[in-house]
Design a protein around this motif. Structure first.
Motif, PDB file in Angstrom:
ATOM      1  N   ARG A 296       0.822  -1.209   0.000  1.00 39.26           N
ATOM      2  CA  ARG A 296       0.000   0.000   0.000  1.00 39.26           C
ATOM      3  C   ARG A 296       0.860   1.266   0.000  1.00 39.26           C
ATOM      4  N   ARG A 297       1.779   1.331  -0.961  1.00 36.04           N
ATOM      5  CA  ARG A 297       2.560   2.549  -1.140  1.00 36.04           C
ATOM      6  C   ARG A 297       1.807   3.512  -2.045  1.00 36.04           C
ATOM      7  N   PHE A 298       1.913   4.791  -1.736  1.00 35.20           N
ATOM      8  CA  PHE A 298       1.227   5.815  -2.510  1.00 35.20           C
ATOM      9  C   PHE A 298       2.256   6.817  -3.046  1.00 35.20           C
ATOM     10  N   TYR A 299       2.104   7.163  -4.311  1.00 34.54           N
ATOM     11  CA  TYR A 299       2.969   8.155  -4.947  1.00 34.54           C
ATOM     12  C   TYR A 299       2.074   9.266  -5.496  1.00 34.54           C
ATOM     13  N   VAL A 300       2.256  10.479  -4.990  1.00 36.55           N
ATOM     14  CA  VAL A 300       1.393  11.588  -5.398  1.00 36.55           C
ATOM     15  C   VAL A 300       2.256  12.769  -5.828  1.00 36.55           C
ATOM     16  N   GLY A 301       1.732  13.567  -6.735  1.00 38.48           N
ATOM     17  CA  GLY A 301       2.458  14.717  -7.238  1.00 38.48           C
ATOM     18  C   GLY A 301       2.038  15.997  -6.545  1.00 38.48           C
ATOM     19  N   ALA A 302       2.954  16.945  -6.492  1.00 37.81           N
ATOM     20  CA  ALA A 302       2.662  18.269  -5.942  1.00 37.81           C
ATOM     21  C   ALA A 302       3.024  19.313  -6.978  1.00 37.81           C
ATOM     22  N   LYS A 303       2.113  20.217  -7.228  1.00 38.41           N
ATOM     23  CA  LYS A 303       2.359  21.321  -8.148  1.00 38.41           C
ATOM     24  C   LYS A 303       2.607  22.587  -7.322  1.00 38.41           C
TER      25      LYS A 303
END
Length: 559
Positions: A296-303
């Protein structure tokens, strides 16, 4: 009673001479229940245990020759005897569905793996399942619910749970936090992420790594203002593996692919990695999709500089209403459940595309659910992609969707190449649900811009929670979910070995289920009941769907 035991890897070690064994019915202790196993679904996970034996991750170190496994985790049961310390809490005759993914004192001890499972006529529900970390792992069943539809709640709950996946809305309270800052990342706003404006507890420590010669005084001041302990480490410490895993990771600024990939391998279970990268982005980064699924790893982007916004999910994991969804390899048992669920959603996608490599399975899916799709005014398209390479598939899919990318992609295949190719067809803001178990360590190349700029997310799940089981069972009892529609073949106790082989081969398009107390009923596809047990066949819905009436007739004839 009869019980199937697995003594090692391979079907040749399942049972004795290919048959179940006769054993004494076990006695329950004061804090235990003796239950009758009424129905047991067979799962592809069971075939993995048979293939791996003691090398299965849940069984490492167990000598199966002396402590064999009794498989079967998709189980409904009836209480036969109540331990002396449980009187007043349970009664004989009560019926339950089992949530197999048991945790006790933080330790996983699943039913059908650690505890002996449903491929036996009777079994013991141990104290650990009654006093588990989430409470009791037995859920009561209403009297009107059939045995098959109750047993199939467990696999259905896995499907339901996969659309309820979400990461934390802030860093883990008391957890470990890694901040990696490179050139152009000096202006990142970190204070409100780690505690300045949060009411929840803060991380226990922030480990700060910066590019050489970078002035990060403003970042250090933000951290100091939160009173969170800070430790400085070097880039070489990171690259050479001298620091461990972290619950939350933010990597900001400009970095090369090698370092970004190293950071992406560092989250703990349930960990969140925020990619606040600036130009020029690495073309691709290798992500471990096996650990997305299992850990359950999560990879999210930030602008921009406000990384706190990355913790806010712009949508849920539910299929986008009115959207475009693609189910890969979805004409098998679990895939058909996903498709059925999509078609029955209160606000479904408007276009559902299903690809597979078997015409008979696709034909079955259309026969089962084509009418439902037309009734709901949902465009259901099925295609056989056997013999097509990924480029040919992409071209065909874009023609089918009239150039529209997919808001949701759900993969039922453990094929890294197919998953990697499908990433290109995900719409901006789309979610990729890696449902099939891909081995840990399996990596795919993901264009960095898909996460950082396009807002795409990758999710995965293994098993179900008690909450998902309760939700699924409630829908069955409210008649808004027909788990019986998933059943494709049935058999008596002696048919379990043949049933596991059939599941491994993908012989049936739906679920295979064993009734442990029925003897001498060979593995039988539901359509074949027309010749074998015509009175049972006559009570199927539309000649293909299992019903409670068919089950009652089956028991009248054979029990």
């Amino acid at each position: 009673m009869l019980r199937w035991n697995l003594y090692g890897a391979g079907l040749e070690n399942f049972g004795r001479s290919g048959a179940p064994e006769v054993e004494e019915i076990p006695q329950c202790g004061p804090h235990e229940l003796l239950v009758r196993h009424d129905a047991c679904g067979l799962c592809y996970s069971d075939t993995k245990v048979v293939s791996l034996g003691s090398q299965h991750p849940r069984l490492i170190g167990r000598d199966l020759t002396r402590e064999p496994v009794t498989l079967g985790h998709e189980v409904c049961c009836t209480v036969v005897e109540v331990g002396s310390e449980l009187e007043g809490h349970f009664e004989r005759g009560e019926r339950y569905v089992i949530q197999a993914d048991v945790f006790h004192n933080g330790k996983s001890m699943a039913y059908g793996y650690v505890f002996r499972g449903g491929l036996s006529e009777y079994g013991i529900i141990p104290r650990e399942m009654i006093e588990g970390d989430e409470g009791c792992y037995l859920l009561p069943i209403q009297a009107a619910i059939g045995y098959a539809e109750a047993a199939l709640v467990e696999p259905w709950a896995c499907v339901v749970a996969s659309y309820a996946i979400a990461h934390r809305s802030h860093p883990k309270p008391g957890g470990s936090f890694l901040l990696v800052v490179g050139k152009d990342g000096e202006n990142i706003e970190i204070g409100d992420v780690i505690g300045a404006t949060l009411t929840s507890p803060v991380p226990r420590e922030v480990v700060l790594i910066t590019a050489e010669g970078l002035d990060v005084t403003p970042i250090i001041r933000q951290i100091e203002a939160t009173n969170v302990k800070m430790t400085r480490r070097s880039v070489s410490d990171l690259m050479e593996g001298r620091i461990g895993n972290f619950d939350d990771i933010i990597i900001a600024g400009c970095w090369d692919a090698e370092l970004v990939e190293k950071v992406c391998d560092m989250p703990a279970d349930d960990g969140v990695v925020v990619l606040a990268l600036t130009e020029s982005l690495p073309p691709k980064i290798a992500l471990d999709i096996g650990r997305v699924h299992y850990n359950r790893r999560f990879y999210v982007g930030a602008k921009g500089n406000r990384v706190a916004d990355a913790y806010k999910e712009p949508r849920t994991a539910e299929l986008r209403a009115g959207g475009c969804a693609w189910f890969i390899g979805a004409a098998g048992p679990m895939g058909q459940m996903h498709v059925q669920r999509a078609l029955q959603l209160p606000e479904p996608p408007e276009l559902v595309v299903v690809t597979d490599r078997h015409d008979d399975r696709l034909e079955s899916l259309n026969k089962r659910f084509g009418g439902l799709a037309r009734q709901r005014q949902i465009e259901l398209i099925t295609r056989n992609v056997r013999g097509m390479d990924t480029d040919q598939q992409a071209e065909m899919l874009m023609e089918l969707t009239r150039g529209r990318a997919f808001d949701d992609i759900v993969s039922m295949v453990a094929d890294a190449a197919a998953i990697e190719a499908a990433v290109e067809l995900l719409a901006n803001g789309g979610w990729f649900n890696i449902f099939a178990g891909v081995a840990r360590g399996t990596k795919i190349g993901v264009p960095c811009t898909r996460i950082v700029r396009d807002g795409c997310r990758f999710i995965g799940s293994s098993g179900s929670s008690l909450a998902a089981m309760r939700e699924t069972l409630a829908r069955v009892e409210q008649a808004t979910l027909n788990t019986n529609a998933s059943l494709a073949a049935i058999g008596g106790m002696e048919a379990a070995r043949d049933g596991l082989q059939a599941v491994k081969e993908g012989r049936f398009p739906g679920k295979t289920l064993i009734f442990p107390h029925l003897h001498q009923l060979p593995l039988t596809a539901l359509p074949d009941l027309k010749d074998v047990l015509p009175s049972v066949y006559g009570l199927l819905e539309d000649g293909q769907f299992w019903t409670r009436a068919a089950e009652e007739e089956l028991f009248r004839l054979l029990l």
